[in-house]
Design a protein around this motif. Structure first.
Motif, PDB file in Angstrom:
ATOM      1  N   VAL A   1     -25.678  -2.593  -3.065  1.00  0.00           N
ATOM      2  CA  VAL A   1     -24.604  -2.264  -4.187  1.00  0.00           C
ATOM      3  C   VAL A   1     -25.057  -0.982  -4.724  1.00  0.00           C
ATOM      4  CG1 VAL A   1     -23.606  -3.165  -6.239  1.00  0.00           C
ATOM      5  CG2 VAL A   1     -24.137  -4.740  -4.380  1.00  0.00           C
ATOM      6  N   PHE A   2     -26.087  -0.499  -4.926  1.00  0.00           N
ATOM      7  CA  PHE A   2     -26.613   0.681  -5.727  1.00  0.00           C
ATOM      8  C   PHE A   2     -27.281   1.590  -5.193  1.00  0.00           C
ATOM      9  CE2 PHE A   2     -29.349   1.777  -9.553  1.00  0.00           C
ATOM     10  CZ  PHE A   2     -28.455   2.721 -10.008  1.00  0.00           C
ATOM     11  N   HIS A   3     -26.676   2.671  -5.009  1.00  0.00           N
ATOM     12  CA  HIS A   3     -27.010   3.985  -4.073  1.00  0.00           C
ATOM     13  C   HIS A   3     -27.425   5.212  -5.057  1.00  0.00           C
ATOM     14  CE1 HIS A   3     -25.812   0.930  -1.237  1.00  0.00           C
ATOM     15  NE2 HIS A   3     -24.548   1.020  -1.504  1.00  0.00           N
ATOM     16  N   GLN A   4     -27.980   5.893  -4.185  1.00  0.00           N
ATOM     17  CA  GLN A   4     -28.305   7.097  -5.016  1.00  0.00           C
ATOM     18  C   GLN A   4     -27.600   8.525  -4.214  1.00  0.00           C
ATOM     19  OE1 GLN A   4     -31.320   7.036  -7.403  1.00  0.00           O
ATOM     20  NE2 GLN A   4     -32.086   9.188  -7.514  1.00  0.00           N
TER      21      GLN A   4
ATOM     22  N   ALA B   1     -25.339   9.174  -2.413  1.00  0.00           N
ATOM     23  CA  ALA B   1     -24.339   9.290  -1.498  1.00  0.00           C
ATOM     24  C   ALA B   1     -24.356   7.663  -0.997  1.00  0.00           C
ATOM     25  CB  ALA B   1     -24.842  10.014  -0.245  1.00  0.00           C
ATOM     26  N   TYR B   2     -23.246   7.316  -0.158  1.00  0.00           N
ATOM     27  CA  TYR B   2     -22.918   5.864   0.201  1.00  0.00           C
ATOM     28  C   TYR B   2     -24.004   5.977   1.476  1.00  0.00           C
ATOM     29  CZ  TYR B   2     -20.346   1.865   1.644  1.00  0.00           C
ATOM     30  OH  TYR B   2     -19.702   0.599   1.774  1.00  0.00           O
TER      31      TYR B   2
END
Lengths: 248, 248
Positions: A181-184, A186-187
């Motif tokens: 759910v939690f990204h850095q 970029a998707y």
């Protein structure tokens, strides 16, 4: 961890309530909490309708798909996206030309306003020991809701909310792994989160098996497949347009 | 009044932050809080992207209309409505036929999910003494956001959020009178709330005059007229459809 975060983390929907009523002052405190949420460009596009009329409560319980707690909960609120109030004021006091709230952007902004407001109400109520259950099921029959609550154009009912002191203590449902759910920056690439999502599917299947003594064995993905096949509410696009939102 | 409600009632947007960073564990606790919000039919249609890349931060600050705190805030998160994750999993593991997330209903459900989630993040962070500012301005250029974050179809950026320790202490803006927002059993008749709304217009004008040493004298209704004339983002309908949402 502070008490507020502890309250938020132990959230679960409550569908059985004690008879203990809420004081009017208490309910109004929660509504004030809702009003303090941020609002897109400060449009404050929310109206809340408290349904206390018992005949209408029964109608809501039925149209929401036979959810008896909609009828029996100490409080049942309907949260509406409302651009009608601002439109009417602008028409009366300001407008050289008719204000135009017909774009998808404004539909998004008003819908977001409602949800931010409602979540403040929920957290405030839960911090006082109350339980809540959102009722998206009122979107089963938005036309009837519109009639029951005498909603004008540029108002639409986004969801209901049951509210009261809990008479049950269900476990919280496991949420998606945070890595899904939690990204850095970029998707994630396709497939990048497959491993954690596979684990989550197994966890959800296990959760349902335990909760139903082995009767229900369904992964999160299977549940979502069923949900997506059943709950499209294909009439919603037309209804929303008829209310004056999301025209283009 | 308990601490949680006190926290919620003193909310105001923070646009200037100290340099103090957030610990990773702390930020993840707020995301977990977000995940515990209710979700329509449990679809969990949210992805959050933390933008730490400084070149991209600068681009976000610019596209959001020149909001420098988007570049300088300790954290900047983009909250996305995401039905892509569920669609891909269903495709891979379950579907006899392609899942269909193209209806307005699902667009509403996913958008609401995002806002409920984000508001939990905000309340959790504020309960720890942090300040936040929603950045709806990222919808000024959703195509660029989509490119910067590599968003696939069935994902759209709903808003951003700046997060950090406050380096300012602004007053809360006065909200609409509760009588204009909270109704019993039916939407009010036209004109029924005129008196309280007139009072509110005067209160807002007074608030701006005090805040700007008399330079700004604008009622709420005048502000809304200006806002509605300027911020229609007419491209949003096409963009949302291109992402696969809200087709009919």
């Amino acid at each position: 961890m502070n008490d507020t975060i502890a309250t938020i983390l132990k959230h679960r929907s409550i569908r059985r309530f004690s008879d203990q009523p809420l004081a009017d002052s208490q309910l109004k405190e929660y509504i004030r909490a809702g009003q303090m949420a941020s609002s897109s460009s400060f449009i404050q596009a929310v109206s809340v309708i408290r349904v206390s009329d018992s005949a209408n409560r029964a109608k809501f319980a039925k149209l929401a798909g036979g959810q008896p707690y909609v009828e029996s909960a100490p409080e049942f609120l309907v949260f509406c996206a409302d651009l009608s109030r601002n439109r009417d004021r602008i028409r009366r006091d300001v407008a050289a030309e008719e204000p135009d709230f017909s774009w998808t952007e404004q539909f998004i902004a008003a819908t977001v306003d409602v949800a931010l407001f409602a979540q403040n109400v929920v957290v405030a109520a839960e911090s006082d020991g109350l339980g809540c259950c959102y009722i998206g099921g009122i979107r089963n029959d938005p036309e009837q809701v519109t009639e029951l609550l005498a909603l004008p154009d540029l108002v639409y009912p986004v969801f209901g909310l049951c509210l009261g002191y809990p008479d049950q203590d269900p476990a919280a449902k496991p949420r998606l792994p945070i890595e899904a759910v939690f990204h850095q920056n970029a998707y994630p690439e396709r497939g990048e989160t497959d491993v954690v999502l596979d684990e989550y599917d197994a966890e959800v299947a296990d959760y349902y098996q335990r909760r139903t003594n082995g009767k229900l064995n369904v992964t999160f993905t299977q549940q979502m497949a069923k949900q997506s096949a059943s709950q499209t509410r294909k009439f919603m696009g037309e209804y929303i347009k008829k209310q004056g939102f999301n025209q283009h």
